[in-house]
Design an enzyme around this catalytic site. Structure first.
Site, short mmCIF file in Angstrom:
data_model
loop_
_atom_site.label_atom_id
_atom_site.label_comp_id
_atom_site.label_asym_id
_atom_site.label_seq_id
_atom_site.Cartn_x
_atom_site.Cartn_y
_atom_site.Cartn_z
N GLU A 197 0.73 -1.15 0.02
CA GLU A 197 0.10 0.17 0.00
C GLU A 197 0.74 1.28 -0.21
O GLU A 197 0.50 2.10 0.30
CB GLU A 197 -1.01 0.00 1.05
CG GLU A 197 -2.10 -1.08 1.25
CD GLU A 197 -3.02 -0.97 -0.08
OE1 GLU A 197 -2.88 0.03 -0.96
OE2 GLU A 197 -3.83 -1.61 -0.02
N HIS A 199 -2.10 2.02 9.08
CA HIS A 199 -3.28 1.12 8.32
C HIS A 199 -3.66 0.07 8.96
O HIS A 199 -2.79 -0.82 9.04
CB HIS A 199 -2.76 1.27 6.71
CG HIS A 199 -3.78 0.37 6.21
ND1 HIS A 199 -5.17 0.61 6.09
CD2 HIS A 199 -3.57 -0.78 5.31
CE1 HIS A 199 -5.96 -0.63 5.26
NE2 HIS A 199 -4.71 -1.36 4.70
N HIS A 242 -6.59 -3.43 9.74
CA HIS A 242 -7.87 -4.22 9.25
C HIS A 242 -8.69 -4.57 10.53
O HIS A 242 -9.02 -5.63 10.55
CB HIS A 242 -7.27 -5.44 8.46
CG HIS A 242 -6.69 -5.07 7.15
ND1 HIS A 242 -6.18 -6.11 6.43
CD2 HIS A 242 -6.44 -3.96 6.49
CE1 HIS A 242 -5.81 -5.61 5.29
NE2 HIS A 242 -5.64 -4.28 5.25
N HIS A 264 -12.21 -3.14 3.09
CA HIS A 264 -10.84 -3.36 3.31
C HIS A 264 -10.39 -3.03 4.68
O HIS A 264 -9.88 -3.76 5.48
CB HIS A 264 -9.97 -2.48 2.10
CG HIS A 264 -8.83 -2.42 2.27
ND1 HIS A 264 -7.90 -2.25 1.27
CD2 HIS A 264 -7.78 -2.94 3.21
CE1 HIS A 264 -6.53 -2.33 1.47
NE2 HIS A 264 -6.54 -2.90 2.93
ZN LIG Z 1 -4.76 -2.96 3.67
#
Ligand SMILES: [Zn+2]
Length: 219
Positions: A76, A95, A97, A158
């Protein structure tokens, strides 16, 4: 530029993210922008966070070119580069999840401002970026657009992206968004929830920035 200090911060934040239960295994990623140069230090792609060392960190310029490191950067990296390019106030990105934020991302439903903490750190609801495949320039574009001038944004189906002037604060953004997502679902189970008004949200955000923003703490 000496990057060791920043590499260490990224390693520690990635491990904390794992300890807090915001990610499992190798999912999610962390980056920091050291100073004013167009450089970021980011976690590598697909490595277990528990075993990360300095040699695993990757330094990139804002076009994604590797300046230092043997590993492949997080898949990413485009999203991180794009946010740093468009938001000079952002110096750190986390980031995750995490489960409850991901539930809202899967429902493509913004997280409402039902806690004062979310009002403090985001100044409004957490919006959802349009769906695009992971790692693509299109996802980086939709993420930056939905983030706007706020601290957090959901990526449809996501996960969550938290931004801040420091890594500690970016991690806190992700924790507060996750907690608010969880509370929202529980409150729905009780029948309904009351969202803070835009006016109160703006006042709480303003107070936070003035009184606590500099210290990265909170009441
Ligand atoms: Zn991700």
């Amino acid at each position: 530029m000496l990057l060791e200090k920043y590499e260490q911060e990224v390693i520690e934040t990635a491990r904390q993210m794992l300890r807090c239960g915001l990610v499992t295994a190798t999912w999610g990623n962390v980056s920091v922008r050291p100073g004013t140069e167009e450089i970021l230090v980011i976690t590598p792609s697909g490595m277990d966070y528990a075993g990360l060392g300095h040699a695993d960190m990757v330094a990139l310029d804002f076009s994604g070119r590797v300046l230092k490191g043997e590993r492949k950067p997080s898949s990413e990296y485009r999203l991180h580069c794009k946010i740093y390019r468009e938001r000079p106030d952002v110096l750190a990105i986390v980031h995750t999840h995490s489960v409850f934020a991901s539930a809202f991302a899967a429902a493509r439903t913004p997280i409402p401002v039902i806690t004062e903490e979310l009002a403090q750190i985001n100044g409004g609801p957490v919006k959802v970026a349009d769906y695009h495949l992971p790692g693509t320039p299109e996802l980086a574009q939709s993420c930056t657009r939905a983030l706007g001038s706020r601290s957090a944004v959901l990526l449809a189906n996501h996960g969550l992206v938290g931004t801040a002037p420091t890594l500690a604060e970016a991690l806190k953004v992700c924790q507060i968004v996750e907690k608010t997502a969880q509370i929202t679902l529980y409150a729905k189970g009780l029948g309904a929830f009351q969202e803070l008004s835009a006016k109160d949200t703006a006042r709480i955000r303003d107070y936070y920035l003035k009184a606590y923003g500099q210290r990265g703490g909170g009441p």
